[in-house]
Structure formats: structure tokens, C-alpha cells
Design a protein around this motif. Structure first.
Motif, PDB file in Angstrom:
ATOM      1  N   ASN A  52      -0.277   9.161   3.702  1.00  0.00           N
ATOM      2  CA  ASN A  52      -0.400   9.610   5.083  1.00  0.00           C
ATOM      3  C   ASN A  52      -1.369   8.721   5.865  1.00  0.00           C
ATOM      4  O   ASN A  52      -1.079   8.320   6.995  1.00  0.00           O
ATOM      5  N   ASN A  53      -2.502   8.390   5.259  1.00  0.00           N
ATOM      6  CA  ASN A  53      -3.482   7.524   5.930  1.00  0.00           C
ATOM      7  C   ASN A  53      -2.923   6.133   6.199  1.00  0.00           C
ATOM      8  O   ASN A  53      -3.139   5.565   7.279  1.00  0.00           O
ATOM      9  N   VAL A  54      -2.212   5.582   5.235  1.00  0.00           N
ATOM     10  CA  VAL A  54      -1.619   4.253   5.403  1.00  0.00           C
ATOM     11  C   VAL A  54      -0.588   4.281   6.523  1.00  0.00           C
ATOM     12  O   VAL A  54      -0.550   3.376   7.375  1.00  0.00           O
ATOM     13  N   LEU A  55       0.240   5.316   6.542  1.00  0.00           N
ATOM     14  CA  LEU A  55       1.276   5.405   7.576  1.00  0.00           C
ATOM     15  C   LEU A  55       0.664   5.574   8.972  1.00  0.00           C
ATOM     16  O   LEU A  55       1.167   5.007   9.945  1.00  0.00           O
ATOM     17  N   ILE A  56      -0.411   6.327   9.064  1.00  0.00           N
ATOM     18  CA  ILE A  56      -1.101   6.485  10.357  1.00  0.00           C
ATOM     19  C   ILE A  56      -1.658   5.140  10.813  1.00  0.00           C
ATOM     20  O   ILE A  56      -1.486   4.738  11.967  1.00  0.00           O
ATOM     21  N   HIS A  57      -2.292   4.427   9.896  1.00  0.00           N
ATOM     22  CA  HIS A  57      -2.877   3.121  10.239  1.00  0.00           C
ATOM     23  C   HIS A  57      -1.777   2.128  10.618  1.00  0.00           C
ATOM     24  O   HIS A  57      -1.929   1.349  11.569  1.00  0.00           O
ATOM     25  N   ARG A  58      -0.664   2.168   9.885  1.00  0.00           N
ATOM     26  CA  ARG A  58       0.449   1.263  10.200  1.00  0.00           C
ATOM     27  C   ARG A  58       0.996   1.571  11.587  1.00  0.00           C
ATOM     28  O   ARG A  58       1.288   0.657  12.370  1.00  0.00           O
TER      29      ARG A  58
ATOM     30  N   LYS B 103       0.825  -1.209   0.000  1.00  0.00           N
ATOM     31  CA  LYS B 103       0.000   0.000   0.000  1.00  0.00           C
ATOM     32  C   LYS B 103       0.860   1.260   0.000  1.00  0.00           C
ATOM     33  O   LYS B 103       0.549   2.235  -0.682  1.00  0.00           O
ATOM     34  N   ILE B 104       1.944   1.226   0.766  1.00  0.00           N
ATOM     35  CA  ILE B 104       2.849   2.371   0.829  1.00  0.00           C
ATOM     36  C   ILE B 104       3.515   2.579  -0.527  1.00  0.00           C
ATOM     37  O   ILE B 104       3.553   3.698  -1.047  1.00  0.00           O
ATOM     38  N   ALA B 105       4.030   1.499  -1.100  1.00  0.00           N
ATOM     39  CA  ALA B 105       4.693   1.596  -2.408  1.00  0.00           C
ATOM     40  C   ALA B 105       3.726   2.102  -3.475  1.00  0.00           C
ATOM     41  O   ALA B 105       4.093   2.934  -4.318  1.00  0.00           O
ATOM     42  N   GLN B 106       2.502   1.629  -3.421  1.00  0.00           N
ATOM     43  CA  GLN B 106       1.491   2.053  -4.400  1.00  0.00           C
ATOM     44  C   GLN B 106       1.164   3.538  -4.242  1.00  0.00           C
ATOM     45  O   GLN B 106       1.075   4.265  -5.232  1.00  0.00           O
ATOM     46  N   ALA B 107       1.003   3.998  -3.015  1.00  0.00           N
ATOM     47  CA  ALA B 107       0.692   5.421  -2.784  1.00  0.00           C
ATOM     48  C   ALA B 107       1.836   6.310  -3.251  1.00  0.00           C
ATOM     49  O   ALA B 107       1.611   7.354  -3.869  1.00  0.00           O
ATOM     50  N   ILE B 108       3.069   5.882  -2.989  1.00  0.00           N
ATOM     51  CA  ILE B 108       4.225   6.661  -3.439  1.00  0.00           C
ATOM     52  C   ILE B 108       4.284   6.657  -4.960  1.00  0.00           C
ATOM     53  O   ILE B 108       4.498   7.696  -5.583  1.00  0.00           O
ATOM     54  N   GLY B 109       4.082   5.500  -5.561  1.00  0.00           N
ATOM     55  CA  GLY B 109       4.115   5.393  -7.017  1.00  0.00           C
ATOM     56  C   GLY B 109       3.077   6.262  -7.700  1.00  0.00           C
ATOM     57  O   GLY B 109       3.335   6.848  -8.750  1.00  0.00           O
ATOM     58  N   CYS B 110       1.911   6.384  -7.085  1.00  0.00           N
ATOM     59  CA  CYS B 110       0.831   7.204  -7.651  1.00  0.00           C
ATOM     60  C   CYS B 110       0.908   8.659  -7.182  1.00  0.00           C
ATOM     61  O   CYS B 110       0.076   9.472  -7.584  1.00  0.00           O
ATOM     62  N   GLU B 111       1.878   8.930  -6.323  1.00  0.00           N
ATOM     63  CA  GLU B 111       2.025  10.255  -5.720  1.00  0.00           C
ATOM     64  C   GLU B 111       0.734  10.699  -5.028  1.00  0.00           C
ATOM     65  O   GLU B 111       0.349  11.856  -5.069  1.00  0.00           O
ATOM     66  N   ASP B 112       0.089   9.742  -4.380  1.00  0.00           N
ATOM     67  CA  ASP B 112      -1.132  10.010  -3.619  1.00  0.00           C
ATOM     68  C   ASP B 112      -0.732  10.219  -2.164  1.00  0.00           C
ATOM     69  O   ASP B 112      -0.743   9.301  -1.346  1.00  0.00           O
ATOM     70  N   TRP B 113      -0.351  11.448  -1.852  1.00  0.00           N
ATOM     71  CA  TRP B 113       0.225  11.754  -0.548  1.00  0.00           C
ATOM     72  C   TRP B 113      -0.804  11.642   0.571  1.00  0.00           C
ATOM     73  O   TRP B 113      -0.436  11.287   1.705  1.00  0.00           O
TER      74      TRP B 113
ATOM     75  N   SER C  19      13.565   2.763   4.717  1.00  0.00           N
ATOM     76  CA  SER C  19      14.809   3.391   4.264  1.00  0.00           C
ATOM     77  C   SER C  19      14.790   3.580   2.749  1.00  0.00           C
ATOM     78  O   SER C  19      15.164   4.640   2.233  1.00  0.00           O
ATOM     79  N   LEU C  20      14.307   2.572   2.037  1.00  0.00           N
ATOM     80  CA  LEU C  20      14.208   2.664   0.576  1.00  0.00           C
ATOM     81  C   LEU C  20      13.148   3.687   0.169  1.00  0.00           C
ATOM     82  O   LEU C  20      13.360   4.471  -0.765  1.00  0.00           O
ATOM     83  N   TYR C  21      12.022   3.688   0.874  1.00  0.00           N
ATOM     84  CA  TYR C  21      10.965   4.660   0.575  1.00  0.00           C
ATOM     85  C   TYR C  21      11.470   6.082   0.790  1.00  0.00           C
ATOM     86  O   TYR C  21      11.194   6.979  -0.004  1.00  0.00           O
ATOM     87  N   MET C  22      12.207   6.280   1.884  1.00  0.00           N
ATOM     88  CA  MET C  22      12.728   7.616   2.179  1.00  0.00           C
ATOM     89  C   MET C  22      13.709   8.067   1.101  1.00  0.00           C
ATOM     90  O   MET C  22      13.692   9.233   0.696  1.00  0.00           O
ATOM     91  N   ALA C  23      14.535   7.158   0.610  1.00  0.00           N
ATOM     92  CA  ALA C  23      15.474   7.501  -0.458  1.00  0.00           C
ATOM     93  C   ALA C  23      14.705   7.885  -1.726  1.00  0.00           C
ATOM     94  O   ALA C  23      15.049   8.864  -2.403  1.00  0.00           O
ATOM     95  N   ASP C  24      13.666   7.123  -2.033  1.00  0.00           N
ATOM     96  CA  ASP C  24      12.834   7.421  -3.203  1.00  0.00           C
ATOM     97  C   ASP C  24      12.150   8.774  -3.050  1.00  0.00           C
ATOM     98  O   ASP C  24      12.135   9.590  -3.972  1.00  0.00           O
TER      99      ASP C  24
END
Length: 109
Positions: free
Chosen positions: A31-37, A17-27, A69-74
């Protein structure tokens, strides 16, 4: 299935879900996924973890850290690209203003 296993399964699903949101630039979705996680992680740390589950929990937490760490680099790469684009746009606007100013000055009255 006990609550720890349910939480582990739920936490495992956040990666996609995180990778998909980043890929779609759906910030907003990110944010919602990270809060739920975060909520699930907090529940996991409050739950009684059996000794046989500890290695699984540790492995999942390590995986989350590595992926983050990879997400942050991206995201940092995307941020730099956006900053570069904003800078180019700003420079372009300045150039247009200078051109318009020169055109206005060259008009006969």
C-alpha cells in the motif's frame, strides 16, 4: 538531470518493490509503495515533458500498465486461494461444532 528523468528513474524502481511486497504478502508495504508511486505519477503528469522524452514516458507508462495487469492477476489468484482456505476452515469449524454437539448429547446425565 531534469525532474522528468528523475521521476522516470524513480518510477522504474517501483516494479521490484511492488513484486517484493506481493511476494512477501506485506500488504502494508504494498500500500505504501503504491501510494508513493501514485504521487510520482502525478508529479510526472504535472511536469513539462520534452518531446524527446515522450516516447520514454509512454514506454514506461505502458510497462506499468502491463505489470499492474500481471500483479492484479496474481493478487486475484491469491484472493481465490485465501477464500478457498477460509471456506475450508469454516467448514472444519462447523464439523467440529457438530461433533462436539453429538458428544454432548451422548453423555449420560
Amino acid at each position: 538531470m531534469d525532474s522528468v528523468n528523475v521521476l522516470l528513474d524513480t518510477l522504474s524502481g517501483f516494479s521490484e518493490k511492488i513484486a517484493q511486497a506481493i511476494g512477501c504478502e506485506d500488504w502494508d508495504a504494498l500500500n505504501n509503495v503504491l501510494i508513493h508511486r501514485q504521487e510520482c505519477l502525478e508529479q510526472l503528469f504535472r511536469a513539462p515533458i520534452k518531446s524527446i522524452q515522450r516516447s520514454t514516458v509512454n514506454a514506461l507508462l505502458l510497462k506499468i500498465q502491463q505489470e499492474d495487469s500481471l500483479y492484479m492477476a496474481d493478487l486475484e489468484d491469491r484472493k481465490q486461494l485465501l477464500q478457498k482456505q477460509a471456506s475450508l476452515l469454516s467448514q472444519g469449524r462447523k464439523s467440529v461444532k457438530v461433533y462436539q454437539s453429538e458428544q454432548d448429547e451422548s453423555k449420560p446425565y
